[in-house]
Design an enzyme around this catalytic site. Structure first.
Site, PDB file in Angstrom:
ATOM      1  N   VAL A 119      -2.046  12.545  -3.680  1.00 22.65           N
ATOM      2  CA  VAL A 119      -3.449  12.924  -3.462  1.00 22.65           C
ATOM      3  C   VAL A 119      -4.355  11.738  -3.136  1.00 22.65           C
ATOM      4  O   VAL A 119      -5.516  11.935  -2.789  1.00 22.65           O
ATOM      5  CB  VAL A 119      -4.112  13.709  -4.619  1.00 22.65           C
ATOM      6  CG1 VAL A 119      -3.613  15.122  -4.703  1.00 22.65           C
ATOM      7  CG2 VAL A 119      -4.004  12.988  -5.934  1.00 22.65           C
ATOM      8  N   SER A 130       1.193  10.739  -6.346  1.00 24.84           N
ATOM      9  CA  SER A 130       2.488  11.422  -6.488  1.00 24.84           C
ATOM     10  C   SER A 130       3.630  10.761  -5.733  1.00 24.84           C
ATOM     11  O   SER A 130       4.785  11.161  -5.929  1.00 24.84           O
ATOM     12  CB  SER A 130       2.367  12.869  -6.031  1.00 24.84           C
ATOM     13  OG  SER A 130       1.691  13.607  -7.004  1.00 24.84           O
ATOM     14  N   TYR A 179       2.595   8.683 -17.335  1.00 25.50           N
ATOM     15  CA  TYR A 179       2.464   9.418 -16.062  1.00 25.50           C
ATOM     16  C   TYR A 179       1.186   9.029 -15.309  1.00 25.50           C
ATOM     17  O   TYR A 179       1.222   8.695 -14.127  1.00 25.50           O
ATOM     18  CB  TYR A 179       2.504  10.925 -16.358  1.00 25.50           C
ATOM     19  CG  TYR A 179       2.160  11.791 -15.164  1.00 25.50           C
ATOM     20  CD1 TYR A 179       3.115  12.066 -14.192  1.00 25.50           C
ATOM     21  CD2 TYR A 179       0.880  12.319 -14.998  1.00 25.50           C
ATOM     22  CE1 TYR A 179       2.805  12.841 -13.088  1.00 25.50           C
ATOM     23  CE2 TYR A 179       0.563  13.104 -13.901  1.00 25.50           C
ATOM     24  CZ  TYR A 179       1.532  13.360 -12.942  1.00 25.50           C
ATOM     25  OH  TYR A 179       1.217  14.118 -11.842  1.00 25.50           O
ATOM     26  N   LYS A 182       6.400   9.514  -7.769  1.00 23.70           N
ATOM     27  CA  LYS A 182       7.400  10.443  -8.319  1.00 23.70           C
ATOM     28  C   LYS A 182       8.785  10.258  -7.685  1.00 23.70           C
ATOM     29  O   LYS A 182       9.798  10.604  -8.281  1.00 23.70           O
ATOM     30  CB  LYS A 182       6.909  11.874  -8.157  1.00 23.70           C
ATOM     31  CG  LYS A 182       5.631  12.125  -8.962  1.00 23.70           C
ATOM     32  CD  LYS A 182       4.970  13.465  -8.681  1.00 23.70           C
ATOM     33  CE  LYS A 182       3.668  13.583  -9.466  1.00 23.70           C
ATOM     34  NZ  LYS A 182       2.932  14.832  -9.159  1.00 23.70           N
ATOM     35  N   TYR A 193       4.929  19.877  -1.672  1.00 26.33           N
ATOM     36  CA  TYR A 193       4.532  21.093  -2.407  1.00 26.33           C
ATOM     37  C   TYR A 193       4.659  22.317  -1.498  1.00 26.33           C
ATOM     38  O   TYR A 193       5.652  22.433  -0.777  1.00 26.33           O
ATOM     39  CB  TYR A 193       3.101  20.956  -2.964  1.00 26.33           C
ATOM     40  CG  TYR A 193       2.865  19.583  -3.533  1.00 26.33           C
ATOM     41  CD1 TYR A 193       3.581  19.176  -4.640  1.00 26.33           C
ATOM     42  CD2 TYR A 193       1.993  18.686  -2.941  1.00 26.33           C
ATOM     43  CE1 TYR A 193       3.416  17.913  -5.160  1.00 26.33           C
ATOM     44  CE2 TYR A 193       1.811  17.417  -3.462  1.00 26.33           C
ATOM     45  CZ  TYR A 193       2.529  17.036  -4.573  1.00 26.33           C
ATOM     46  OH  TYR A 193       2.371  15.792  -5.062  1.00 26.33           O
TER      47      TYR A 193
HETATM   48  N1  LIG Z   1      -0.398  15.364  -5.787  1.00 32.64           N
HETATM   49  C1  LIG Z   1      -0.650  14.316  -6.517  1.00 32.64           C
HETATM   50  O1  LIG Z   1      -0.673  13.171  -6.041  1.00 32.64           O
HETATM   51  C2  LIG Z   1      -1.007  14.572  -7.939  1.00 32.64           C
HETATM   52  C3  LIG Z   1      -0.933  13.333  -8.796  1.00 32.64           C
HETATM   53  C4  LIG Z   1      -2.058  13.246  -9.774  1.00 32.64           C
HETATM   54  N2  LIG Z   1      -1.897  12.050 -10.562  1.00 32.64           N
HETATM   55  C5  LIG Z   1      -2.068  14.459 -10.677  1.00 32.64           C
HETATM   56  O2  LIG Z   1      -1.323  14.471 -11.609  1.00 32.64           O
HETATM   57  O3  LIG Z   1      -2.805  15.388 -10.483  1.00 32.64           O
END
Ligand SMILES: NC(=O)CC[C@H](N)C(=O)O
Length: 309
Positions: free
Chosen positions: A261, A64, A191, A67, A243
């Site tokens: 993650v 993420s 994505y 992003k 988050y």
């Molecule tokens: N929090 C994350 O890093 C989530 C990214 C992961 N690729 C997902 O879409 O679940």
């Protein structure tokens, strides 16, 4: 002011020795193999000096954290029109939650939860082939980090595609409201692949430098975004980057930050430094457990919290 090299060394040693390491993400099978004993830290100051410790040269899946960069690209493409497709308020829900989407007519709360990031990816994809859009994102990362060797780990992307049931649900749900405009498979393909970009802490800290210095990389002189835009991206990182752990991260660390993650966190100390930390074990909110503790130590010792000493 304490010496940055010594602070980074001490933090890296302390983190390597700790027994509490959190739990490695296992909903993406390929990430479940990563050794939870790893820890890396890289800090690049305003003069471009690198202080690094631990496994700062090991590649990990940025997930993420990508992003932040897709948000930057999408804002560059469509400007403030982006905010019709995605909000900028914290969600107070887990990163992969679907609950708000029905009430809010398919418009995700912010660009950093999964739904929001999928909507942002859809904006980047419009008018392009998926391959071109992905190439654009990857080249942007290489340009920011000044490193052509950065690539996508196709095994991680395929692993997530196989098990990405929730993201598929989120994307289809948004498509039903017209928030996603491209075929869901295409948007998700891009994505999953940008989440699977593999980078080291050093490369990631280099890529984040424009956010720490008013939109401009002070070493290359490249202006990436305007100062206002850098400030606003930092604001969204501070309020939404972790988050439903964003409040706790602001309370303890006090810097704009974005987690993934894979266990990485990119943090920005405005005017001072760009910081990347990696430890694969996560806390309940899905943020790196030791990564957060390391950043808390670093900002405390250097006096870098944006909220004061
Ligand atoms: N929090 C994350 O890093 C989530 C990214 C992961 N690729 C997902 O879409 O679940």
């Amino acid at each position: 002011m304490p010496d940055l090299d010594s602070v980074v060394r001490e933090i890296s040693e302390e983190m390597a020795a700790r027994a509490d390491r959190g739990a490695v993400a296992d909903y993406i099978p390929e990430l479940a193999h990563v050794d939870p004993g790893r820890f890396g830290l890289a800090v690049i100051d305003a003069d471009g000096r690198l202080s690094a410790g631990g496994d700062s040269e090991t590649l990990f899946s940025i997930q993420s954290i990508s992003k932040v960069f897709t948000l930057t690209l999408a804002l560059g493409m469509v400007g403030d029109r982006l905010w019709k497709r995605v909000g900028r308020e914290p969600s107070g829900n887990p990163f992969n939650s679907i609950v708000q989407l029905e009430r809010e007519r398919g418009v995700p709360r912010n660009p950093f939860i999964n739904a929001g990031a999928i909507a942002v990816t859809d904006v980047i994809l419009s008018g392009h082939e998926p391959r071109e859009a992905l190439g654009e994102i990857l080249r942007f990362m290489q340009f920011l980090a000044q490193d052509q060797t950065i690539t996508i780990d196709a095994t991680v992307a395929a692993s997530e595609k196989r098990t990405g049931f929730r993201n598929t649900a989120l994307a289809n749900y948004m498509r039903s409201f017209g928030v996603i405009e491209n075929p869901v498979d295409y948007t998700l393909g891009v994505y999953f692949h940008h989440c699977a970009i593999a980078m080291t802490c050093r490369q990631l800290a280099a890529a984040g430098r424009f956010l720490a210095h008013n939109g401009r990389n002070p070493s290359t002189g490249h202006s990436v975004v305007s100062p206002e835009r850098a400030r606003r991206i930092n604001a969204i990182m501070l309020t939404c980057g972790h988050y439903d752990g964003s409040g706790e991260f602001a309370y303890r660390v006090g810097l704009p930050g974005k987690s993934g993650v894979g266990g990485g966190i990119l943090a920005v100390a405005p005017g001072r430094a760009s910081i990347a930390v990696w430890s694969p074990g996560l806390d309940e909110a899905g943020n790196s457990h030791l990564g957060r503790i390391a950043l808390e130590r670093l900002t405390q010792r250097m006096g870098w919290s944006v909220f004061g000493a």
